[in-house]
Design a protein around this motif. Structure first.
Motif, PDB file in Angstrom:
ATOM      1  N   LYS A 157       0.840  -1.203   0.000  1.00  0.00           N
ATOM      2  CA  LYS A 157       0.000   0.000   0.000  1.00  0.00           C
ATOM      3  C   LYS A 157       0.873   1.250   0.000  1.00  0.00           C
ATOM      4  N   ALA A 158       1.952   1.238   0.784  1.00  0.00           N
ATOM      5  CA  ALA A 158       2.820   2.410   0.884  1.00  0.00           C
ATOM      6  C   ALA A 158       3.422   2.771  -0.478  1.00  0.00           C
ATOM      7  N   LYS A 159       3.784   1.765  -1.265  1.00  0.00           N
ATOM      8  CA  LYS A 159       4.368   2.040  -2.585  1.00  0.00           C
ATOM      9  C   LYS A 159       3.320   2.622  -3.527  1.00  0.00           C
ATOM     10  N   TYR A 160       2.117   2.021  -3.547  1.00  0.00           N
ATOM     11  CA  TYR A 160       1.076   2.524  -4.438  1.00  0.00           C
ATOM     12  C   TYR A 160       0.646   3.940  -4.060  1.00  0.00           C
ATOM     13  N   THR A 161       0.509   4.201  -2.767  1.00  0.00           N
ATOM     14  CA  THR A 161       0.040   5.530  -2.349  1.00  0.00           C
ATOM     15  C   THR A 161       1.114   6.603  -2.482  1.00  0.00           C
ATOM     16  N   SER A 162       2.371   6.201  -2.720  1.00  0.00           N
ATOM     17  CA  SER A 162       3.421   7.210  -2.908  1.00  0.00           C
ATOM     18  C   SER A 162       3.576   7.615  -4.372  1.00  0.00           C
ATOM     19  N   LEU A 163       2.899   6.930  -5.290  1.00  0.00           N
ATOM     20  CA  LEU A 163       2.970   7.310  -6.703  1.00  0.00           C
ATOM     21  C   LEU A 163       2.343   8.686  -6.892  1.00  0.00           C
ATOM     22  N   VAL A 164       2.965   9.509  -7.724  1.00  0.00           N
ATOM     23  CA  VAL A 164       2.487  10.877  -7.940  1.00  0.00           C
ATOM     24  C   VAL A 164       1.989  11.012  -9.384  1.00  0.00           C
ATOM     25  N   MET A 165       0.789  11.568  -9.514  1.00  0.00           N
ATOM     26  CA  MET A 165       0.153  11.769 -10.809  1.00  0.00           C
ATOM     27  C   MET A 165      -0.083  13.258 -11.030  1.00  0.00           C
ATOM     28  N   SER A 166      -0.128  13.658 -12.287  1.00  0.00           N
ATOM     29  CA  SER A 166      -0.361  15.048 -12.648  1.00  0.00           C
ATOM     30  C   SER A 166      -1.850  15.312 -12.838  1.00  0.00           C
ATOM     31  N   LYS A 167      -2.399  16.251 -12.052  1.00  0.00           N
ATOM     32  CA  LYS A 167      -3.809  16.636 -12.219  1.00  0.00           C
ATOM     33  C   LYS A 167      -4.066  17.175 -13.616  1.00  0.00           C
ATOM     34  N   ALA A 168      -3.133  17.964 -14.123  1.00  0.00           N
ATOM     35  CA  ALA A 168      -3.310  18.558 -15.449  1.00  0.00           C
ATOM     36  C   ALA A 168      -3.367  17.476 -16.523  1.00  0.00           C
ATOM     37  N   ALA A 169      -2.509  16.446 -16.408  1.00  0.00           N
ATOM     38  CA  ALA A 169      -2.497  15.373 -17.400  1.00  0.00           C
ATOM     39  C   ALA A 169      -3.754  14.509 -17.299  1.00  0.00           C
ATOM     40  N   ILE A 170      -4.287  14.371 -16.100  1.00  0.00           N
ATOM     41  CA  ILE A 170      -5.515  13.588 -15.909  1.00  0.00           C
ATOM     42  C   ILE A 170      -6.706  14.330 -16.497  1.00  0.00           C
ATOM     43  N   GLY A 171      -6.733  15.632 -16.303  1.00  0.00           N
ATOM     44  CA  GLY A 171      -7.827  16.442 -16.846  1.00  0.00           C
ATOM     45  C   GLY A 171      -9.184  15.949 -16.373  1.00  0.00           C
ATOM     46  N   ASP A 172     -10.099  15.702 -17.319  1.00  0.00           N
ATOM     47  CA  ASP A 172     -11.443  15.266 -16.955  1.00  0.00           C
ATOM     48  C   ASP A 172     -11.632  13.759 -17.115  1.00  0.00           C
ATOM     49  N   ALA A 173     -10.526  12.997 -17.189  1.00  0.00           N
ATOM     50  CA  ALA A 173     -10.607  11.539 -17.314  1.00  0.00           C
ATOM     51  C   ALA A 173     -11.102  10.923 -16.011  1.00  0.00           C
ATOM     52  N   HIS A 174     -11.896   9.863 -16.129  1.00  0.00           N
ATOM     53  CA  HIS A 174     -12.397   9.161 -14.944  1.00  0.00           C
ATOM     54  C   HIS A 174     -11.941   7.715 -14.875  1.00  0.00           C
ATOM     55  N   VAL A 175     -11.604   7.112 -16.011  1.00  0.00           N
ATOM     56  CA  VAL A 175     -11.007   5.777 -16.064  1.00  0.00           C
ATOM     57  C   VAL A 175      -9.939   5.827 -17.146  1.00  0.00           C
ATOM     58  N   TRP A 176      -8.745   5.355 -16.816  1.00  0.00           N
ATOM     59  CA  TRP A 176      -7.678   5.354 -17.813  1.00  0.00           C
ATOM     60  C   TRP A 176      -6.607   4.339 -17.452  1.00  0.00           C
ATOM     61  N   ARG A 177      -5.780   4.065 -18.447  1.00  0.00           N
ATOM     62  CA  ARG A 177      -4.558   3.291 -18.250  1.00  0.00           C
ATOM     63  C   ARG A 177      -3.397   4.245 -18.481  1.00  0.00           C
ATOM     64  N   GLU A 178      -2.296   3.973 -17.818  1.00  0.00           N
ATOM     65  CA  GLU A 178      -1.090   4.762 -18.012  1.00  0.00           C
ATOM     66  C   GLU A 178      -0.262   4.166 -19.137  1.00  0.00           C
ATOM     67  N   ARG A 179       0.290   5.010 -19.982  1.00  0.00           N
ATOM     68  CA  ARG A 179       1.132   4.527 -21.080  1.00  0.00           C
ATOM     69  C   ARG A 179       2.472   3.997 -20.575  1.00  0.00           C
ATOM     70  N   LYS A 180       3.020   4.628 -19.550  1.00  0.00           N
ATOM     71  CA  LYS A 180       4.378   4.280 -19.144  1.00  0.00           C
ATOM     72  C   LYS A 180       4.471   3.678 -17.752  1.00  0.00           C
ATOM     73  N   LEU A 181       3.346   3.491 -17.103  1.00  0.00           N
ATOM     74  CA  LEU A 181       3.337   2.840 -15.790  1.00  0.00           C
ATOM     75  C   LEU A 181       2.589   1.524 -15.968  1.00  0.00           C
ATOM     76  N   THR A 182       3.313   0.423 -15.879  1.00  0.00           N
ATOM     77  CA  THR A 182       2.717  -0.874 -16.185  1.00  0.00           C
ATOM     78  C   THR A 182       2.115  -1.572 -14.969  1.00  0.00           C
ATOM     79  N   ASP A 183       2.511  -1.196 -13.763  1.00  0.00           N
ATOM     80  CA  ASP A 183       1.946  -1.777 -12.543  1.00  0.00           C
ATOM     81  C   ASP A 183       2.008  -0.723 -11.455  1.00  0.00           C
ATOM     82  N   PRO A 184       0.859  -0.165 -11.063  1.00  0.00           N
ATOM     83  CA  PRO A 184      -0.483  -0.443 -11.581  1.00  0.00           C
ATOM     84  C   PRO A 184      -0.686   0.249 -12.928  1.00  0.00           C
ATOM     85  N   ASN A 185      -1.722  -0.159 -13.665  1.00  0.00           N
ATOM     86  CA  ASN A 185      -1.978   0.536 -14.930  1.00  0.00           C
ATOM     87  C   ASN A 185      -3.458   0.809 -15.170  1.00  0.00           C
TER      88      ASN A 185
END
Length: 198
Positions: A143-171
């Motif tokens: 849990k500590a590893k997953y919750t430390s991942l940082v995502m960009s709000k701007a890149a997420i925008g108005d998306a609600h479900v997505w996969r990451e192109r460069k993050l394979t686990d989790p994706n």
């Protein structure tokens, strides 16, 4: 299939075809994976029935199945389509017991068709992930590893479900708004953790 299609898809054996199709459920159309371009799923490649191998006390509203296929119950499908209209593909998927009886609920197969590059490795602790061009959780997940991942709000925008192109686990990622709607509806989904955003 025509002989030409068979020669292209089955260069060695049927197992290669199974592998090729399973990638279509997880990877972005038009990208290259394992030296092959990901093509759209053909109509006959969408599974229509999943037969369970053992008895379960109940199924959740979001299921990850074999070969990269995922399924969502009809209520969750409606939530996703309300928040992310037209962004993903769904089709009816019959789920049956070992004896061929329908399980409770109406399920739909789902392919996530939105791919983002919202993961920010430079903002994330290097103790949590590894990789250079493509990233994944380092070592055993926690849990500590997953919750430390940082995502960009701007890149997420108005998306609600997505996969990451460069993050394979989790994706697979979902927005806070969709998570709130899932919680409010009392739905059961896969184990999940909240990442950080910048």
């Amino acid at each position: 299939m025509t002989e030409e299609e068979r020669a292209r898809i089955f260069p060695q054996h049927a197992g290669a075809y199974i592998s090729t199709v399973s990638r279509k459920f997880r990877h972005e159309i038009g990208t290259t994976f394992d030296h092959r371009v990901i093509e759209p799923l053909a109509p006959h490649e969408f599974p229509t029935e999943l037969r369970l191998e053992r008895t379960y006390g109940g199924l959740g509203d979001w299921l990850l199945l074999d070969y990269g296929v995922m399924a969502v119950e009809e209520g969750l499908k409606a939530l996703i389509e309300e928040l992310d209209p037209g962004a993903h593909r769904f089709w009816p998927l019959r789920i049956t017991t070992r004896k061929g009886q329908d399980v409770p609920g109406r399920y739909h197969g789902m392919v996530i068709d939105r791919f983002l590059e919202a993961f920010r490795p430079e903002e994330t602790s290097t103790k949590a992930f590894e990789g250079e061009d493509y990233y994944s959780i380092r070592g055993v997940w926690s849990k500590a590893k997953y919750t430390s991942l940082v995502m960009s709000k701007a890149a997420i925008g108005d998306a609600h479900v997505w996969r990451e192109r460069k993050l394979t686990d989790p994706n697979i990622f979902i927005s806070d708004a969709l998570m709130a709607a899932i919680d409010a509806a009392g739905m059961k989904i896969l184990p999940h953790y909240q990442t950080k955003t910048v």
